[in-house]
Scaffold this motif. Sequence first.
Motif, short mmCIF file in Angstrom:
data_model
loop_
_atom_site.label_atom_id
_atom_site.label_comp_id
_atom_site.label_asym_id
_atom_site.label_seq_id
_atom_site.Cartn_x
_atom_site.Cartn_y
_atom_site.Cartn_z
N GLU A 1 3.08 -14.72 8.35
CA GLU A 1 1.86 -13.26 8.68
C GLU A 1 2.27 -12.46 9.41
N LEU A 2 4.06 -12.07 9.57
CA LEU A 2 4.69 -11.03 9.65
C LEU A 2 4.86 -9.96 8.90
N PRO A 3 4.79 -8.73 8.86
CA PRO A 3 5.41 -8.80 8.10
C PRO A 3 7.13 -8.09 8.30
N LEU A 4 7.96 -8.78 7.41
CA LEU A 4 9.21 -8.12 7.80
C LEU A 4 10.41 -7.64 7.03
N GLN A 5 11.27 -7.03 7.37
CA GLN A 5 12.28 -6.21 7.27
C GLN A 5 13.77 -6.79 7.42
N TYR A 6 14.65 -6.34 6.43
CA TYR A 6 16.11 -7.20 6.12
C TYR A 6 16.53 -5.07 6.54
N ASN A 7 17.69 -5.75 7.83
CA ASN A 7 18.03 -4.69 7.94
C ASN A 7 19.30 -5.11 8.18
N ASN A 8 20.72 -4.29 8.56
CA ASN A 8 22.00 -4.36 9.02
C ASN A 8 23.11 -5.36 7.72
#
Length: 160
Positions: A150-157
């Motif tokens: 239920e959370l917006p996820l980002q993919y970084n690094n």
Amino acid sequence: MPSFDIVSELDKHEVTNAVDQASRELSTRFDFKGVKAAFTRNQDSISMEADVDFQLRQMIDILVAKFVARGLDPKCFDEQDPELSGVKARQEVLIRQGLDQPNAKKITKAIKDAKLKVQVQIQGEKVRVTGKKRDDLQAVMALLKESEIELPLQYNNFRD
């Protein structure tokens, strides 16, 4: 070895811009003429105030539309119960940011249950995923996009 981090972050400047745009739309909408309705941006929440509960629901719809237009995910909203008094209706919308421990554990469990050849570590408010192949990492990203977190996820690094 390739790796990337899974985080849940919001650009605070974009949140402020979305709230400002929603406030401007309130002043121009016909159904809010003569009504004392307002958005107030706090540190980790947005306060809404209107005359009746029905107008609060409309204000949330406006806010969600502005968030989507600014490229922000409305999954980060945590709507509190409205406080209804005789004259005013107030409601807080908390803005969730960062991966808390239960959600981080849910993400690691989902990745491990998929039996992909990657290692998963919880590092504070982010989850580090490491694997031998880039394709395995992309499979993890695809898995998380389809999951019901239920959370917006980002993919970084992302490192090769």
